[in-house]
Design an enzyme around this catalytic site. Structure first.
Site, mmCIF file in Angstrom:
data_model
loop_
_atom_site.group_PDB
_atom_site.id
_atom_site.type_symbol
_atom_site.label_atom_id
_atom_site.label_comp_id
_atom_site.label_asym_id
_atom_site.label_seq_id
_atom_site.Cartn_x
_atom_site.Cartn_y
_atom_site.Cartn_z
ATOM 1 N N ASP A 24 -8.268 -5.099 -4.100
ATOM 2 C CA ASP A 24 -7.965 -4.982 -2.667
ATOM 3 C C ASP A 24 -7.398 -3.595 -2.358
ATOM 4 O OD1 ASP A 24 -5.483 -5.384 -3.804
ATOM 5 O OD2 ASP A 24 -4.896 -7.037 -2.497
ATOM 6 N N SER A 25 -7.276 -2.744 -3.392
ATOM 7 C CA SER A 25 -6.995 -1.317 -3.164
ATOM 8 C C SER A 25 -8.058 -0.707 -2.260
ATOM 9 C CB SER A 25 -6.947 -0.563 -4.497
ATOM 10 O OG SER A 25 -8.100 -0.844 -5.264
ATOM 11 N N ASP A 30 -10.128 -9.368 -6.562
ATOM 12 C CA ASP A 30 -8.815 -9.706 -6.013
ATOM 13 C C ASP A 30 -8.929 -10.716 -4.883
ATOM 14 O OD1 ASP A 30 -6.791 -8.329 -7.326
ATOM 15 O OD2 ASP A 30 -7.110 -6.495 -6.158
ATOM 16 N N LYS A 72 -8.311 -12.425 -9.393
ATOM 17 C CA LYS A 72 -6.961 -11.948 -9.702
ATOM 18 C C LYS A 72 -6.024 -12.333 -8.561
ATOM 19 C CE LYS A 72 -6.030 -7.327 -9.987
ATOM 20 N NZ LYS A 72 -5.068 -7.055 -8.895
ATOM 21 N N GLU A 123 -1.864 -12.086 -7.308
ATOM 22 C CA GLU A 123 -0.579 -11.416 -7.527
ATOM 23 C C GLU A 123 0.553 -12.426 -7.357
ATOM 24 O OE1 GLU A 123 -0.091 -8.061 -4.919
ATOM 25 O OE2 GLU A 123 -2.004 -7.177 -5.501
ATOM 26 N N GLU A 176 1.471 -4.040 -13.710
ATOM 27 C CA GLU A 176 1.444 -2.775 -12.971
ATOM 28 C C GLU A 176 2.861 -2.198 -12.874
ATOM 29 O OE1 GLU A 176 -0.671 -2.822 -9.244
ATOM 30 O OE2 GLU A 176 0.029 -0.810 -8.706
#
Ligand code: KIV
Length: 266
Positions: A45-46, A84, A112, A114, A181
């Site tokens: 999602d960057s 993501d 993924k 978070e 991270e």
């Protein structure tokens, strides 16, 4: 079925060969990254920051993610595609199940999420239903407003203890991979040793089972003048994007990247 599967990643961990992961958002770069030997393409999602120009990943939607996963799938040549789930797309179990289906049907092989211990329940449900999950710990950019900025996590002993416990709990719940991270290198090394699943690092030292960078960062492209400490510009000294991608894979595999200067201490 990709050529690189979860089983391949497990064997790479066991053999000590490092896993090369890179973010990727389109078909042409997916093709180029595969030619360079990238094992895992992360549709991160960057993309909200590097493609869309936002100042965080929060505005990214599940429709944005599905579009880029489908694009990457078209150019993929055997890498495992990790996608993501964006901000608030897994706030409830129902949302997690529904949105994982959207990304898996678009072409992802793994998703993924978070978070920390609260992910145990969705991870268990997803794994039972055939969705492999990578849990992202440490600096979790979707929580930037809670964290008060993009800061190294796990420097205090209590935080470090909690992260070790979260990693074990998520493995226990059925996570297939972890991503750390911006975590002190020693803590990332301990977690990588403690779990049996592959651990990928970004700003987490060189003792994790693999590395990931944001594609635009490693090509020296940035919308801001501040380059994070953990980034290396692989375009420097290269004559093409293709050779820069190969240099990244080689440096991850021969463990020359990341060097000590790219990591953080406690
Ligand atoms: O979205 C992303 O690109 C990521 C990486 C920074 C690991 O999650």
């Amino acid at each position: 079925m990709p050529e690189i599967t979860l089983t391949t990643l497990q064997s790479l961990k066991q053999s000590g060969e490092k896993i090369a992961m890179l973010t990727c958002y389109d078909a042409t770069f997916a093709h180029a990254a595969c030619q360079a030997g990238v094992d895992v393409l992360l549709v991160g999602d960057s993309l909200g920051m590097v493609l869309q120009g936002h100042d965080s990943t929060l505005p990214v939607s599940i429709a944005d993610m599905a579009y880029h996963v489908a694009s990457v799938k078209r150019g993929n040549q055997g890498a495992l595609i990790l996608a993501d789930l964006p901000f608030m797309a897994y706030a409830t179990t129902e949302q997690a199940l529904h949105n994982c289906a959207v990304l898996m049907q678009a072409g992802a092989h793994m998703v993924k999420l978070e978070g920390a211990a609260w992910l145990a329940e969705p991870i268990r449900l997803l794994a039972e239903r055939g969705v492999p999950v990578c849990a992202h710990l440490g600096l979790t950019p979707q929580a930037v407003n809670i964290l008060g900025g993009y800061k190294v996590q796990g420097r205090q002993e209590a935080q470090a203890r909690q992260m070790r416990a979260d990693a074990m709990a998520l493995e226990q719940a059925g996570a297939a991979m972890l991503l750390l991270e911006c975590v002190p290198s020693e803590l990332a090394a301990e977690i990588s040793q403690a779990v049996n699943i592959p651990v990928i690092g970004i700003g987490a030292g060189n003792a994790t089972d693999g590395q990931v960078l944001v594609l635009h960062d490693m090509l020296g492209l940035s919308l801001s003048d501040r380059t994070p400490k953990f980034v290396k510009n692989f375009m420097a000294g290269q004559s093409s994007i293709q050779t820069a991608l190969s240099a990244y894979v080689k440096a991850v595999k021969d463990q020359s990247f990341p060097a000590a200067e790219h990591g953080f201490s406690a």
